[in-house]
Write a protein that holds these residues in place. Structure first.
Motif: not given
Length: 818
Positions: A274, A278, A306, A312-315, A363-365, A369, A371
């Motif tokens: 990670n 994004p 991302d 790490n790619a969830e936005i 912003r990613d999760k 995090s 952004q």
């Protein structure tokens, strides 16, 4: 009975025949004898074995030689002859592979390839060959053959990739984390070649732009050249977001000629960490959205990516104010946090505001995090909700007349608050009430420039009025109109026109007229206006005595000098009328003034005026030209007479001097006269006397001929038959039919008189002196234009010369026309 007995061993190989001489002799006396030849041929027995040239035959053979390729020839000899000397070659001690790969010719002993030989299977063939004769019993010999198989570069290198360390390697795929250090070994590479020598020396490299390289595993000198080991290392940092998979291709090339190569590949799969926020595809996203929308309509969808994977790619998305604007976008726009759909919450009006700008944050999760953000610019697109508007309801333009066709005459300004195609205006000329602009004016769409297809003439039309229509390109289209008033300004394109007097008219002025007497008034008009029609008058010729002057403003011609006898006669004043334009225009007119007590003969004056019209303007016509000429001629006569008297006086003085000198020289003689009469006429020869005519008078030659031939040419090149025809063709002379007193003019019936002692002679047009008079006057207006004539005929009466009426000169001579 004699017998031939072999006394020793015979060897055919040394001598194969004998020739003996036999003699037979009897016992008589004398004895008699005879002789015969005995040939003995030695036959062969198999007493010699075959012999090879060499006991060991050695040769090199390239592998993969094609079948039938000769290798070497074995040769054996046998001293015997016949079947005892016939040799055949056969394999002796030879393995089955030798007999399978090689062929031995029994008769010639040639050893050749029977099947292709692979050096990698067998690198040397060693066997024996038997040479055997065909005697009974047969004899043999043997030789050893050593055949070395020469290597050919017929094997490609082999590459074997194996696992090393903790880097997993399975099915040709190695998994490597992106955060590994540079120069970390990830695999073992073994390279080998079955060939020998240079053909087995292998070079191994990594192909392509990949962050990997090979390093030798050991530097030992005892390592065979055709077998080597390498480690595959990382040569640069790995980045999962940049490249997730690397196909590492390893190529091995041997040193043979031609060289052979092979390759093997390893798929290196980079593992993710990670380390990336994004990212939006554009730093600034511009979208177009139409005005007059409904609340809640979707404006755009923003998407961020991302490079990481998993959580790490969830936005998620959110709206924030733009750094350049403090206005919060939440009152007008909203965004869906999962899909990134941006919606509008109010009705937009492009004419009030055409641009909105705000920021979208993604912003990613991951933990922590990360952004990224982008700027969204919403440009409100136009709808055709506004009609065109002219800057003025009435456009007024002033143009000059005589403007070239297709020239610009004005420009109208029109605008439309809409945009794009809704603001693309199409301009056209609309005919007015009287259709003044039909076919005359055109307008250019891009600039609003109005062009005229004709050249304006203010004297014909001074104003034009028409309408211009503007139509936009919207759906439905909207339009507007404006009025155009065009005023034609004056140009100095008209020369003054003299309305009075005409060139052929004249005014009679008595010699007793006082100074400041008004002689005539020159009247002229100009079709132009303003300064272009402001006229001024001037006398530019025909006033050598300065008797007349003209008022520059009114054109009134006045007498300003005192008239004298020399001024009697016709005066031709050349009056020029100029306007005040730039550049100025002018017209020349002729004013004829006849100075005399009365008009006794109008015909003569009219003829003089007619001749004036054919006289160049550079020549002055003013008063009596013979007045000054008579004075000059009288002075010449007095001078001539004085000169003659002086010459006679000088002759008398010379004669008297000679007479006195002769008398003093000779003295007095008886019977002779005391003096000679110098004044007694001398005797001359009769032949030298002048002849007399029948009346007893001497013939005299007249000083001037009273008969003068007058020649003239018609304008078309023909000759006039007489002066009568010439005069009849002249302007203003049409009613004069005869010079010698024809029915047209009683006053001209008499002979012509002139103030000159010489007869008046009309010059032929081709004469050099007459050529200077052939010129035309070009600066008169068309109505008063006249042309100059090359022939000047003296016309007069008892009281008139060419341009004056005076007493007849005593030197006048009669001119008779033949």
């Amino acid at each position: 009975q004699p017998q031939l007995i072999v006394k020793g061993a015979l060897d055919r190989e040394q001598r194969d025949s004998y020739e003996l001489s036999l003699r037979v002799r009897d016992g008589g006396d004398p004895a008699r004898s005879s002789q015969a030849i005995l040939r003995v041929l030695i036959t062969d027995v198999n007493d010699n074995s075959p012999r090879f040239e060499k006991s060991v035959y050695e040769a090199d053979l390239a592998e993969n030689s094609s079948p039938g390729t000769p290798i070497l020839q074995l040769r054996a000899t046998d001293l015997d002859v016949g079947v005892n000397g016939q040799i055949e070659y056969v394999f002796g001690a030879a393995t089955e592979s030798v007999r399978r790969l090689l062929r031995l010719d029994e008769t010639s002993g040639w050893l050749s390839v029977l099947h292709r030989i692979d050096r990698e299977e067998v690198n040397q063939l060693r066997f024996t060959v038997m040479a055997r004769d065909r005697g009974q019993p047969p004899k043999t010999d043997k030789a050893t053959v050593v055949l070395n198989i020469r290597d050919e570069n017929d094997n490609v290198p082999t590459i074997d990739i194996r696992k090393i360390g903790r880097i997993p390697l399975r099915d040709g795929v190695a998994s490597v984390a992106e955060d590994v250090l540079v120069d970390t070994p990830i695999a073992l590479v073994q390279v080998s070649d079955r060939d020998q020598g240079e053909n087995g020396v292998v070079t191994c490299t990594v192909v392509g732009d990949v962050p990997f390289q090979l390093k030798p595993a050991s530097e030992g000198e005892g390592e065979p050249q055709n077998k080597r080991k390498y480690f595959l290392h990382t040569s640069a940092p790995l980045d999962y977001e940049a490249v997730r998979d690397y196909n590492v291709v390893i190529v091995a090339v041997d040193s043979g000629s031609p060289s052979l190569s092979s390759n093997n590949s390893l798929l290196v799969r980079v593992g993710d960490t990670n380390d990336n926020p994004p990212m939006f595809s554009q730093a600034v996203l511009e979208v177009s959205f139409p005005e007059n929308n409904l609340p809640g309509e979707r404006v755009a969808t923003v998407v961020a990516t991302d490079a990481d994977s998993g959580k790490n790619a969830e936005i998620t998305y959110s709206l924030e104010a733009s750094p350049l604007s403090s206005e919060a976008p939440g009152s007008i726009f909203s965004i869906d946090p999962d899909s990134g759909d941006v919606s509008v919450q109010a009705v937009l009006d492009r004419e009030q505001r055409d641009t909105y700008e705000f920021q979208v944050t993604a912003r990613d999760k991951g933990v922590p995090s990360l952004q990224g953000s982008t700027t969204v610019v919403v440009r409100v697109s136009d709808r055709n909700d506004n009609e065109p508007r002219f800057m003025q309801d009435v456009f007024t333009f002033y143009v000059k007349e005589n403007l070239q066709p297709n020239s610009p005459v004005g420009m109208v300004t029109v605008m439309d608050f809409d945009k794009g195609r809704n603001a693309e205006l199409s301009l056209s000329i609309q005919p007015g009430d009287h259709d003044q602009a039909s076919g005359i004016f055109s307008i250019e769409n891009d600039t609003g420039t109005i062009f005229s297809t004709v050249s304006f003439d203010r004297e014909q039309q001074t104003t034009y009025t028409f309408k211009v229509k503007a139509v936009d390109g919207g759906e439905p289209p909207r339009s507007a109109t404006a009025t155009v008033s065009l005023f034609v300004m004056d140009e100095n394109d008209n020369a003054p026109t003299v309305t009075f007097p005409s060139n052929s008219s004249y005014t009679v002025l008595p010699p007793s007229s006082n100074m400041r007497t008004v002689v005539a008034t020159v009247v002229a008009t100009d079709a132009d206006t303003g300064l272009n029609a402001d006229l001024n008058y001037s006398i530019v010729g025909g006033n050598p005595f300065k008797l007349f002057e003209i008022d520059p403003a009114s054109g009134v011609v006045s007498l300003v000098g005192k008239l004298a006898p020399k001024h009697y006669g016709l005066h031709r004043l050349v009056v020029q009328v100029n306007d005040s334009g730039q550049p100025p225009q002018s017209t020349t007119a002729l004013l004829h003034v006849f100075v005399n007590e009365s008009l006794s003969n109008a015909t003569v004056v009219e003829s003089q005026v007619a001749r004036s019209l054919h006289t160049p303007l550079a020549q002055d016509i003013a008063g009596d030209p013979s007045y000054e000429l008579s004075k000059q001629r009288l002075s010449i006569v007095i001078g001539v007479v004085a000169g003659i008297m002086t010459v006679i006086l000088l002759i008398l003085v010379v004669v008297m001097a000679r007479y006195c000198r002769s008398k003093s020289k000779h003295g007095y003689e008886a019977g002779k006269k005391d003096h000679e009469d110098f004044f007694t006429p001398q005797q001359h020869d009769k032949a030298k006397k002048p002849k007399k005519d029948k009346k007893g008078k001497k013939g005299k030659q007249p000083l001037y001929s009273s008969i003068v031939t007058v020649e003239a040419s018609k304008p078309n090149g023909q000759r006039y038959d007489s002066v009568n025809e010439k005069l009849s063709d002249s302007p203003g002379m049409g009613r004069y039919r005869s010079v010698n007193g024809g029915p047209g003019s009683p006053d001209l019936a008499r002979h012509y008189k002139s103030s000159s002692p010489l007869p008046t002679v009309q010059l032929h047009p081709q004469s050099p002196t007459a050529g200077k008079k052939h010129q035309a006057v070009q600066d008169l207006p068309p109505a008063n234009t006249f042309v100059g004539a090359g022939d000047n005929i003296s016309i007069g009466s008892d009281h008139c010369s060419e341009y004056s009426c005076q007493a007849s000169s005593k030197y006048s001579k009669q001119v008779r026309v033949l």
